[in-house]
Design an enzyme around this catalytic site. Sequence first.
Site, mmCIF file in Angstrom:
data_model
loop_
_atom_site.group_PDB
_atom_site.id
_atom_site.type_symbol
_atom_site.label_atom_id
_atom_site.label_comp_id
_atom_site.label_asym_id
_atom_site.label_seq_id
_atom_site.Cartn_x
_atom_site.Cartn_y
_atom_site.Cartn_z
ATOM 1 N N HIS A 49 -7.459 0.097 6.253
ATOM 2 C CA HIS A 49 -6.330 0.476 5.656
ATOM 3 C C HIS A 49 -5.121 0.347 5.016
ATOM 4 O O HIS A 49 -4.917 1.011 4.397
ATOM 5 C CB HIS A 49 -5.411 0.991 7.246
ATOM 6 C CG HIS A 49 -6.020 1.703 8.602
ATOM 7 N ND1 HIS A 49 -6.146 3.333 8.082
ATOM 8 C CD2 HIS A 49 -7.379 1.174 8.998
ATOM 9 C CE1 HIS A 49 -6.866 3.920 9.695
ATOM 10 N NE2 HIS A 49 -7.922 1.981 9.518
ATOM 11 N N ASP A 59 0.363 -0.099 -2.581
ATOM 12 C CA ASP A 59 0.019 0.682 -1.342
ATOM 13 C C ASP A 59 -1.793 0.990 -0.686
ATOM 14 O O ASP A 59 -2.311 1.300 -1.604
ATOM 15 C CB ASP A 59 0.845 1.985 -0.916
ATOM 16 C CG ASP A 59 1.660 2.215 0.270
ATOM 17 O OD1 ASP A 59 0.629 1.392 1.312
ATOM 18 O OD2 ASP A 59 1.983 2.438 0.776
#
Length: 463
Positions: free
Chosen positions: A157, A365
């Site tokens: 992730h 991110d």
Amino acid sequence: MSRLVVISNRVAVPSKDASANQGGLAVALLSALREHGGIWFGWSGETTEHFTGEIHRTEGDGVTTATIDLEEQDIDEYYNGYANRTLWPLFHYRIDLTEFERDFAGGYKRVNERFADTVLPLVEPDDLVWVHDYHLIPLGQKLRDRGMRNRLGFFLHTPWPPSRLLVSLPSHAQLVESLFAYDVIGFHTEDWLDSFRRYVVDMMGGSLGPNDTVTANGRTVRAIVAPIGIDTAEFEATTLSDEARFTKERMYMSSTGRSLIVGVDRLDYSKGLRERFLGYERFLQNQPDRRGLVYLLQIAPPSREKVNTYQEIRADLDALSGRINGEFADMDWTPIRYVNQGYPRPQLAGIYRAARVALVTPLRDGMNLVAKEYVAAQDPADPGVLILSSFAGAAAQMKAAVLVNPYSAEELADAIVTALAMPREERVRRWQTLIDGVRREDVFWWCALFLDALEDARVREPA
């Protein structure tokens, strides 16, 4: 259809009202578990004086969860240590904040072994096993060492760092090699996948094959791009709920006609909050006529409060927001409302809908689902504008946003001016492009994409 066993550091407890407070990942995985049947396994979040391996099982809303308690030393070394002081900063390109401690690595290895020992008896021969995130990278190898032959998948992730950074990790070779115990590995973007491939080819002497396969040391894994989405339909419906409508009206009343700029981020150095505040300050400096006409609401709930770096971030942002407000505030206007708490999803949906501009400007991110939630919350007839960091994984899918370099205060200030002045026709055109993608590639699309790839994998032969 095979059962599904999901393994992650923490487990979302299922409930009939889950979507009100759980993020898109939890909603998707719970949905997949209801469809396939199976178990969600992970750490309970609780501590025990001595690790026993006792499993706490719960049944609810068609889903079974199984959790274990960890010792305080496990949490210090595995979670606060290796996961959040070694891998997290390294994977977000912050080698200056990365701590390399032998005890951390030992705790990481020990907890992954404890996960393997306790979950193994729960897994049936035909189950699909899906492991999540950087906390549990070695788990697949630990399970193989214990004789597991099931189809094993892993999804990361976070970003995957380039080789020049990853090699600073003392155990980088063992970490990457352990990924070859899986059958399918998923990354959010082509960039992160390419970084993984480059390491395998350049550092391991591996090779790339057909159908997204990567081979090294005689082992082959399929490595794919699978960008996660949100439960778009649910979030759009949430935006129209009574609680969201009330929150939107509350924001309108409190703004007294001023345009709301919103940021919603976990309090983390990867989110670029300091740089965001400095960019907003530059906007106020460059646009004196706009002072008093806008305000920034930054919602930043604390995280990892036992890690010193995060305590320093909070102190820095407290001081910076105070300085900006002290310099620019007027008797009836405060330029920054800085809030260190989280809000339920319906309230966030109402805040997003009330906001003329969203600042989603992380320095790095893996994806960033706030960007997608903001788009899903907009009024189709009069949508707001998304300002998005080029270094967020979401930028690869959301090119119709106003893309910025979050390190540049001048560029961020200019983007705010552009967003506030953007004509309605352009806002609608950009939003339509964005919402089409957010609806098409939602969290269920992501879940199916990965699980279809895992279903196609061959069950491993006995060693």
